[in-house]
Design a protein around this motif. Structure first.
Motif, PDB file in Angstrom:
ATOM      1  N   ARG A 121      39.942  26.297   5.224  1.00 20.33           N
ATOM      2  CA  ARG A 121      38.674  27.087   5.070  1.00 20.33           C
ATOM      3  C   ARG A 121      38.501  28.467   5.774  1.00 20.33           C
ATOM      4  N   GLN A 132      39.806  12.918   0.892  1.00 19.74           N
ATOM      5  CA  GLN A 132      41.118  13.905   1.275  1.00 19.74           C
ATOM      6  C   GLN A 132      41.426  14.536   0.204  1.00 19.74           C
ATOM      7  N   VAL A 133      41.763  15.696   0.264  1.00 17.74           N
ATOM      8  CA  VAL A 133      42.319  16.776  -1.034  1.00 17.74           C
ATOM      9  C   VAL A 133      43.795  16.293  -0.971  1.00 17.74           C
ATOM     10  N   GLN A 134      44.171  16.279  -2.288  1.00 15.86           N
ATOM     11  CA  GLN A 134      45.482  15.840  -2.588  1.00 15.86           C
ATOM     12  C   GLN A 134      46.196  17.111  -3.308  1.00 15.86           C
ATOM     13  N   TYR A 152      45.214  26.039   7.669  1.00 15.42           N
ATOM     14  CA  TYR A 152      45.279  25.088   6.639  1.00 15.42           C
ATOM     15  C   TYR A 152      45.197  23.627   7.073  1.00 15.42           C
ATOM     16  N   ASN A 153      44.318  22.890   6.169  1.00 10.69           N
ATOM     17  CA  ASN A 153      44.090  21.697   6.617  1.00 10.69           C
ATOM     18  C   ASN A 153      44.937  20.581   5.642  1.00 10.69           C
ATOM     19  N   TYR A 154      45.200  20.754   4.507  1.00 13.40           N
ATOM     20  CA  TYR A 154      45.746  19.954   3.444  1.00 13.40           C
ATOM     21  C   TYR A 154      46.825  20.622   3.015  1.00 13.40           C
ATOM     22  N   TRP A 155      47.979  19.748   2.734  1.00 10.57           N
ATOM     23  CA  TRP A 155      49.255  20.272   2.426  1.00 10.57           C
ATOM     24  C   TRP A 155      49.943  19.370   1.176  1.00 10.57           C
ATOM     25  N   TYR A 177      37.396  25.435  -0.795  1.00 13.87           N
ATOM     26  CA  TYR A 177      38.741  25.877  -0.262  1.00 13.87           C
ATOM     27  C   TYR A 177      39.374  27.020  -0.343  1.00 13.87           C
ATOM     28  N   GLY A 194      40.470  15.576  -5.455  1.00 10.81           N
ATOM     29  CA  GLY A 194      39.988  14.853  -4.314  1.00 10.81           C
ATOM     30  C   GLY A 194      39.119  15.522  -3.211  1.00 10.81           C
ATOM     31  N   GLY A 195      38.690  16.924  -3.628  1.00  7.00           N
ATOM     32  CA  GLY A 195      37.883  17.505  -2.705  1.00  7.00           C
ATOM     33  C   GLY A 195      36.957  18.602  -3.466  1.00  7.00           C
TER      34      GLY A 195
END
Length: 122
Positions: free
Chosen positions: A100, A1-3, A109-112, A32, A26-27
């Motif tokens: 993406r 998972q993206v951090q 957006y998927n990661y915050w 992205y 992490g990605g």
């Protein structure tokens, strides 16, 4: 998972500048689109700026055009938001995000990150 981890927020007088940083890990960063959003209590999280890791294209909310600049450093895996000519209405929690889809909607957006507070005094 993206951090994602934001930093650089603080208190500044109107007309001043701040530079926010977002460190990503992490990605696959080139996969992205990176964005900045902001949110104040009782209001929805809204789009501020975005940048493509692959192509370097940028987009901005009308409210910040000409004052804010989004940039990236792929060597450091980081995205930045240079904020100049700050106004009291810029006061908000600022969030870094990865997604993406080319969109201004937070749902794209998927990661915050956890956010960093920016307060602009008059």
């Amino acid at each position: 998972q993206v951090q994602l981890v934001e930093s650089g927020g603080g208190l500044v007088q109107a007309g001043g500048s701040l530079r926010l940083s977002c460190a990503a890990s992490g990605g696959t960063f080139s996969s992205y689109r990176m964005g900045w959003f902001r949110q104040t209590p009782g209001k929805e999280r809204i789009f501020v700026a975005a940048i493509s890791w692959g192509g370097g294209s940028t987009s901005y909310a009308d409210s910040v055009k000409g004052r804010f600049t989004i940039s990236r450093d792929n060597v450091k895996n980081a995205v930045y938001l240079q904020m100049n000519s700050l106004k009291p209405e810029d006061t908000a929690s600022y969030y870094c995000a990865a997604g993406r889809i080319v969109s201004t909607a937070p749902s794209a957006y998927n990661y915050w990150g956890q956010g960093t507070q920016v307060t602009v005094s008059s």
